[in-house]
Scaffold this motif. Sequence first.
Motif, PDB file in Angstrom:
ATOM      1  N   ASP A 195     -29.377  89.430 -15.650  1.00 32.42           N
ATOM      2  CA  ASP A 195     -28.022  89.132 -15.320  1.00 32.42           C
ATOM      3  C   ASP A 195     -27.859  89.237 -13.573  1.00 32.42           C
ATOM      4  OD1 ASP A 195     -27.181  88.616 -17.632  1.00 32.42           O
ATOM      5  OD2 ASP A 195     -25.919  90.307 -17.926  1.00 32.42           O
ATOM      6  N   ARG A 196     -27.371  88.221 -12.945  1.00 35.52           N
ATOM      7  CA  ARG A 196     -27.096  88.324 -11.414  1.00 35.52           C
ATOM      8  C   ARG A 196     -25.504  89.014 -11.139  1.00 35.52           C
ATOM      9  NH1 ARG A 196     -26.216  83.994  -8.905  1.00 35.52           N
ATOM     10  NH2 ARG A 196     -27.646  84.106  -7.194  1.00 35.52           N
ATOM     11  N   VAL A 197     -25.506  90.260 -10.423  1.00 36.99           N
ATOM     12  CA  VAL A 197     -24.555  91.032 -10.572  1.00 36.99           C
ATOM     13  C   VAL A 197     -24.354  91.166  -8.997  1.00 36.99           C
ATOM     14  CG1 VAL A 197     -24.589  91.630 -13.112  1.00 36.99           C
ATOM     15  CG2 VAL A 197     -25.949  93.038 -11.031  1.00 36.99           C
ATOM     16  N   THR A 198     -23.113  91.576  -8.736  1.00 40.08           N
ATOM     17  CA  THR A 198     -22.747  92.382  -7.632  1.00 40.08           C
ATOM     18  C   THR A 198     -21.610  93.456  -8.072  1.00 40.08           C
ATOM     19  OG1 THR A 198     -21.897  92.738  -5.436  1.00 40.08           O
ATOM     20  CG2 THR A 198     -20.521  90.964  -7.000  1.00 40.08           C
ATOM     21  N   VAL A 199     -21.190  94.480  -7.198  1.00 47.21           N
ATOM     22  CA  VAL A 199     -20.351  95.501  -7.517  1.00 47.21           C
ATOM     23  C   VAL A 199     -19.645  95.970  -6.451  1.00 47.21           C
ATOM     24  CG1 VAL A 199     -22.106  97.036  -6.623  1.00 47.21           C
ATOM     25  CG2 VAL A 199     -20.461  97.811  -8.829  1.00 47.21           C
ATOM     26  N   PRO A 200     -18.231  96.396  -6.623  1.00 54.53           N
ATOM     27  CA  PRO A 200     -17.276  96.786  -5.728  1.00 54.53           C
ATOM     28  C   PRO A 200     -18.060  98.187  -5.072  1.00 54.53           C
ATOM     29  CG  PRO A 200     -16.104  96.375  -7.818  1.00 54.53           C
ATOM     30  CD  PRO A 200     -17.687  96.278  -7.848  1.00 54.53           C
ATOM     31  N   PHE A 201     -17.697  98.509  -3.923  1.00 56.46           N
ATOM     32  CA  PHE A 201     -18.409  99.781  -3.531  1.00 56.46           C
ATOM     33  C   PHE A 201     -17.704 100.964  -4.033  1.00 56.46           C
ATOM     34  CE2 PHE A 201     -15.059  99.551  -0.565  1.00 56.46           C
ATOM     35  CZ  PHE A 201     -14.655 100.741  -0.319  1.00 56.46           C
ATOM     36  N   VAL A 202     -16.573 100.745  -4.552  1.00 55.36           N
ATOM     37  CA  VAL A 202     -15.732 102.005  -5.428  1.00 55.36           C
ATOM     38  C   VAL A 202     -16.216 101.472  -6.832  1.00 55.36           C
ATOM     39  CG1 VAL A 202     -13.864 103.091  -5.997  1.00 55.36           C
ATOM     40  CG2 VAL A 202     -13.863 102.557  -3.616  1.00 55.36           C
ATOM     41  N   ALA A 241     -20.214  89.559 -12.379  1.00 50.95           N
ATOM     42  CA  ALA A 241     -21.112  88.517 -12.354  1.00 50.95           C
ATOM     43  C   ALA A 241     -21.152  87.542 -11.159  1.00 50.95           C
ATOM     44  CB  ALA A 241     -20.878  87.536 -13.874  1.00 50.95           C
ATOM     45  N   VAL A 242     -22.428  87.192 -10.753  1.00 53.39           N
ATOM     46  CA  VAL A 242     -22.458  86.317  -9.385  1.00 53.39           C
ATOM     47  C   VAL A 242     -22.895  85.037  -9.971  1.00 53.39           C
ATOM     48  CG1 VAL A 242     -23.830  86.010  -7.311  1.00 53.39           C
ATOM     49  CG2 VAL A 242     -23.280  88.058  -8.047  1.00 53.39           C
ATOM     50  N   PRO A 243     -22.026  83.957  -9.719  1.00 52.42           N
ATOM     51  CA  PRO A 243     -22.161  82.698 -10.095  1.00 52.42           C
ATOM     52  C   PRO A 243     -23.354  81.966  -9.351  1.00 52.42           C
ATOM     53  CG  PRO A 243     -19.916  82.856  -9.187  1.00 52.42           C
ATOM     54  CD  PRO A 243     -20.500  84.162  -9.122  1.00 52.42           C
ATOM     55  N   ASP A 244     -24.000  81.032  -9.902  1.00 53.62           N
ATOM     56  CA  ASP A 244     -25.196  80.613  -9.609  1.00 53.62           C
ATOM     57  C   ASP A 244     -25.191  79.916  -8.467  1.00 53.62           C
ATOM     58  OD1 ASP A 244     -26.623  81.732 -12.076  1.00 53.62           O
ATOM     59  OD2 ASP A 244     -26.298  79.541 -13.054  1.00 53.62           O
ATOM     60  N   ALA A 245     -23.944  79.533  -8.049  1.00 52.07           N
ATOM     61  CA  ALA A 245     -23.606  78.672  -6.501  1.00 52.07           C
ATOM     62  C   ALA A 245     -23.591  79.750  -5.678  1.00 52.07           C
ATOM     63  CB  ALA A 245     -22.400  77.728  -6.844  1.00 52.07           C
ATOM     64  N   VAL A 246     -23.452  80.901  -5.974  1.00 51.70           N
ATOM     65  CA  VAL A 246     -23.392  82.047  -4.656  1.00 51.70           C
ATOM     66  C   VAL A 246     -24.512  83.040  -4.621  1.00 51.70           C
ATOM     67  CG1 VAL A 246     -22.199  84.023  -3.827  1.00 51.70           C
ATOM     68  CG2 VAL A 246     -21.014  82.142  -5.356  1.00 51.70           C
ATOM     69  N   ASP A 247     -25.155  82.796  -3.366  1.00 49.97           N
ATOM     70  CA  ASP A 247     -26.796  83.408  -3.071  1.00 49.97           C
ATOM     71  C   ASP A 247     -26.452  84.760  -3.246  1.00 49.97           C
ATOM     72  OD1 ASP A 247     -26.655  84.087  -0.162  1.00 49.97           O
ATOM     73  OD2 ASP A 247     -25.892  82.103  -0.141  1.00 49.97           O
ATOM     74  N   PHE A 248     -27.373  85.411  -3.243  1.00 48.96           N
ATOM     75  CA  PHE A 248     -27.425  87.035  -3.218  1.00 48.96           C
ATOM     76  C   PHE A 248     -27.003  87.718  -1.944  1.00 48.96           C
ATOM     77  CE2 PHE A 248     -30.639  87.018  -6.880  1.00 48.96           C
ATOM     78  CZ  PHE A 248     -29.658  87.392  -7.676  1.00 48.96           C
ATOM     79  N   ALA A 249     -27.405  86.932  -0.719  1.00 48.97           N
ATOM     80  CA  ALA A 249     -27.016  87.474   0.484  1.00 48.97           C
ATOM     81  C   ALA A 249     -25.321  87.402   0.613  1.00 48.97           C
ATOM     82  CB  ALA A 249     -27.515  86.645   1.554  1.00 48.97           C
ATOM     83  N   THR A 250     -24.724  86.260   0.086  1.00 49.31           N
ATOM     84  CA  THR A 250     -23.337  85.913   0.203  1.00 49.31           C
ATOM     85  C   THR A 250     -22.725  87.335  -0.741  1.00 49.31           C
ATOM     86  OG1 THR A 250     -23.502  83.719   0.955  1.00 49.31           O
ATOM     87  CG2 THR A 250     -21.508  84.377  -0.116  1.00 49.31           C
ATOM     88  N   ALA A 251     -23.102  87.283  -1.774  1.00 47.77           N
ATOM     89  CA  ALA A 251     -22.532  88.146  -2.963  1.00 47.77           C
ATOM     90  C   ALA A 251     -22.570  89.592  -2.389  1.00 47.77           C
ATOM     91  CB  ALA A 251     -23.312  88.148  -4.093  1.00 47.77           C
ATOM     92  N   ALA A 252     -23.620  89.988  -1.658  1.00 51.18           N
ATOM     93  CA  ALA A 252     -23.812  91.364  -1.092  1.00 51.18           C
ATOM     94  C   ALA A 252     -22.605  91.727  -0.104  1.00 51.18           C
ATOM     95  CB  ALA A 252     -25.360  91.648  -0.182  1.00 51.18           C
TER      96      ALA A 252
END
Length: 353
Positions: free
Chosen positions: A80-87, A133-144
């Motif tokens: 799964d493509r993911v990001t996370v809040p810092f908290v 969940a990170v949408p496919d249209a959003v790259d990892f650098a942007t999500a980070a």
Amino acid sequence: MRAMVVDAAGATPEVRAVPTPTAPPGGVVVRVAATGLCRSDWHAWAGHDDRVAFPHVPGHELAGEVSSVGEGVTRWSVGDRVTVPFVCGCGRCAWCRAGDAQVCPDQQQPGFSHWGSFAEYVALHAADTNLVAVPDAVDFATAASLGCRFATAYRALVSRARLSAGETVTVVGAGGVGLSVVMIARALGARVIAVDRNPDALALATDLGADHALVSGDTDDTDVPAAVADLTGGGSEVAVDAVGSEQTCSVAIHSLRRRGRHVQVGLLPPVAGHPRVPMARVIGWELDLLGSHGMAAVDYPGMLALIEQGRLRPQDLVERTIPLTEAAQVLPGFDRATLTGITVIDPAGGEEP
């Protein structure tokens, strides 16, 4: 795995091999594809956060793919493509159940309360509460880039200041947070006055839609509030300190009109005990002082929808991507950096240690 390790507060960071983490109960391990470098990481390196235990791996803005899943996780799977809040909230307390994980009393913060994302892999707790969940249209650098600065700016304006179209925002600091404030405020229909000592950062703020750009000095900012008052006819409705110092906090507060709202986003390190805030102005003008501490995962969909629609373009804030080895050189001086935009680290880049 390769990671940036800081052995003591203020020590020179080193990139070296350390054990790869395992998924905790209820948590996951994420293969880090991109991770942001910001001033909060410098505070951790400098020893300003008493939760940091050395040796330490910093890093709290991240995106990547789930590589392993701990017992009890129901919503997420490997790949799964993911990001996370810092908290990261505990998922159990009253605040988490109410959707306010950003103020969870039992919160975890990668890069502060445990090893963070300046590494090839990072362990995250309470995955069903915290992962996004990170949408496919959003790259990892942007999500980070969303995890701390952009999401914090979004919540600071939308949920804390409750910014309305037609109001004016004065943002002190045109780094990652400040530029995010400019972009989001303009998308919400507000006017923006950007303040910074770096003309290049102000030029970028103008490109992003700031109506006015004011250059501030290192020691004498007394003219900034007066300039804001002249531009607005008495001061702005909202002010944001996106740096975090006694000086920038004071400038932001003094730039407000009567009954204005100040949002403190930049961390204020203690100076001779506690930072001084111009409380006489706060009382006399009945100003609201608001803190903004990230944004819970449950609030991400609204922000991500605006990104997918193209109304918000956080990717335009990413200035450069660097490997861990270069990040280790940059981190100790990051409080003095005059960068424009957001720096992202690629943990897989560079040579083996």
